[in-house]
Motif scaffolding. Structure first.
Motif, short mmCIF file in Angstrom:
data_model
loop_
_atom_site.label_atom_id
_atom_site.label_comp_id
_atom_site.label_asym_id
_atom_site.label_seq_id
_atom_site.Cartn_x
_atom_site.Cartn_y
_atom_site.Cartn_z
N UNK A 84 9.03 -28.85 15.60
CA UNK A 84 9.67 -28.90 14.58
C UNK A 84 8.82 -27.98 13.60
N UNK A 85 9.89 -27.38 12.80
CA UNK A 85 9.16 -26.61 11.55
C UNK A 85 8.16 -27.34 10.87
N UNK A 86 7.05 -26.64 10.30
CA UNK A 86 6.34 -27.27 9.31
C UNK A 86 7.02 -27.55 7.95
N UNK A 87 6.53 -28.62 7.23
CA UNK A 87 7.14 -29.08 6.12
C UNK A 87 6.66 -27.97 5.15
N UNK A 88 7.61 -28.01 4.09
CA UNK A 88 7.53 -27.04 2.93
C UNK A 88 6.87 -28.06 1.85
N UNK A 89 5.61 -27.49 1.43
CA UNK A 89 4.90 -28.43 0.42
C UNK A 89 5.61 -28.57 -1.04
N UNK A 90 5.51 -29.60 -1.68
CA UNK A 90 5.98 -29.60 -3.16
C UNK A 90 5.19 -28.77 -3.96
N UNK A 96 7.01 -21.56 -6.68
CA UNK A 96 8.09 -20.72 -6.70
C UNK A 96 8.80 -20.68 -7.95
N UNK A 97 9.03 -21.97 -8.35
CA UNK A 97 9.81 -22.24 -9.80
C UNK A 97 9.01 -21.50 -10.90
N UNK A 98 7.85 -21.41 -10.85
CA UNK A 98 6.99 -21.05 -12.28
C UNK A 98 7.17 -19.41 -11.94
N UNK A 99 7.05 -19.07 -10.73
CA UNK A 99 7.38 -17.44 -10.43
C UNK A 99 8.58 -16.75 -10.86
N UNK A 100 9.70 -17.87 -10.54
CA UNK A 100 11.01 -17.08 -10.94
C UNK A 100 11.16 -17.30 -12.42
N UNK A 101 10.66 -18.24 -13.01
CA UNK A 101 10.85 -18.54 -14.45
C UNK A 101 9.99 -17.55 -15.38
N UNK A 102 8.79 -16.96 -14.76
CA UNK A 102 8.04 -16.01 -15.48
C UNK A 102 8.58 -14.77 -15.49
N UNK A 106 14.30 -17.47 -14.82
CA UNK A 106 15.34 -18.55 -13.85
C UNK A 106 15.39 -19.87 -14.34
N UNK A 107 16.40 -20.60 -14.00
CA UNK A 107 16.36 -22.09 -14.27
C UNK A 107 15.73 -22.53 -12.95
N UNK A 108 15.12 -23.92 -13.16
CA UNK A 108 14.42 -24.37 -12.22
C UNK A 108 15.25 -24.16 -10.74
N UNK A 109 14.79 -23.63 -9.74
CA UNK A 109 14.98 -23.27 -8.43
C UNK A 109 14.45 -24.31 -7.48
N UNK A 110 15.43 -24.91 -6.55
CA UNK A 110 14.84 -25.93 -5.38
C UNK A 110 14.46 -25.23 -3.98
N UNK A 111 13.32 -24.53 -4.24
CA UNK A 111 12.82 -23.72 -3.32
C UNK A 111 12.55 -24.58 -1.76
#
Ligand SMILES: O=C(O)CCC(=O)C(=O)O
Length: 213
Positions: A84-90, A96-102, A106-111
């Motif tokens: 199984x692929x490793x989990x994507x941590x919160x 990612x959301x902070x980066x896209x906003x800065x 961008x609106x909050x993105x569910x990476x």
């Protein structure tokens, strides 16, 4: 590098594609590097990606959340050890959301996907589009280690027009909107240019995407 007279400027390289120099401070780069070292361990660790034509990618890769293989996503390492692929941590989603906003406001993105690429020796990456996701949310890319030439082109072809951007350790590059499906690649990594205090030989990129799956 740090002795430049003027700080490097944030630049819109193409519509919806923004380079933000020095977005990660040294402490954050160290934390990310430590996390990458853990993610790179087996099972579902760093692997060589084989392309359908029989070639191999020179940058090695590990995935979180969803496993990317040419040219789809799966929940297991279908082209590797089958685990199984490793989990994507919160916390990575928050980054990612902070980066896209800065970068883009961008609106909050569910990476929920991270592709981590490791470049050593003569590794590079050919021009390609990130088109296996069902979401059109912006792609976030963070760089650690050696400086590279990041070639950012257009959505229509691998050819010109494109812009060569120097990405250094700690830099952020985000592309969305009209540039979401632009061709891009890494034609060159400048060996030995990583900041000594980071303790990394080579280059890592961490690209965050929303799967829409
Ligand atoms: O290493 C980079 O900066 C580019 C990575 C990339 O293009 C990808 O993961 O699709």
């Amino acid at each position: 590098m740090d002795s430049e007279l003027f700080p490097r400027a944030r630049t819109e390289v193409a519509p919806g594609a923004v380079h933000v120099p020095d977005w990660l401070d040294t402490a954050r780069q160290r934390e990310l590097l430590e996390a990458c070292r853990e993610w790179a361990r087996p099972p579902a660790g760093l692997r060589t990606v084989r392309t359908p034509g029989g070639g191999t990618m020179t940058a090695r890769q590990v995935c979180l959340g969803w496993h990317w293989y040419p040219y789809a996503y799966a929940r297991t390492v279908v082209d590797g050890d089958g685990t199984p692929v490793k989990p994507f941590p919160d916390w990575l989603g928050d980054l990612g959301r902070d980066a896209a906003r800065d970068a883009l406001g961008a609106e909050p993105v569910p990476y929920d996907i991270a592709l981590i690429n490791f470049y050593d020796g003569d590794a590079r990456m050919g021009m390609h589009r990130d088109s296996d996701e069902k979401s059109d949310a912006p792609v976030v890319s963070l760089s650690l280690g050696d400086t590279c030439v990041f070639r950012f082109g257009n959505p229509d072809s691998r050819a010109r027009p494109y812009t060569d951007v120097e990405l250094r350790s700690g830099d952020l590059f985000v592309f969305g909107g009209p540039s979401r499906l632009a061709y891009h690649g890494v034609p060159r990594v400048h060996a030995g240019t990583a900041p000594p205090e980071l303790g990394l030989t080579g280059r890592l990129s961490i690209t965050l995407r929303a799967s829409g799956l």
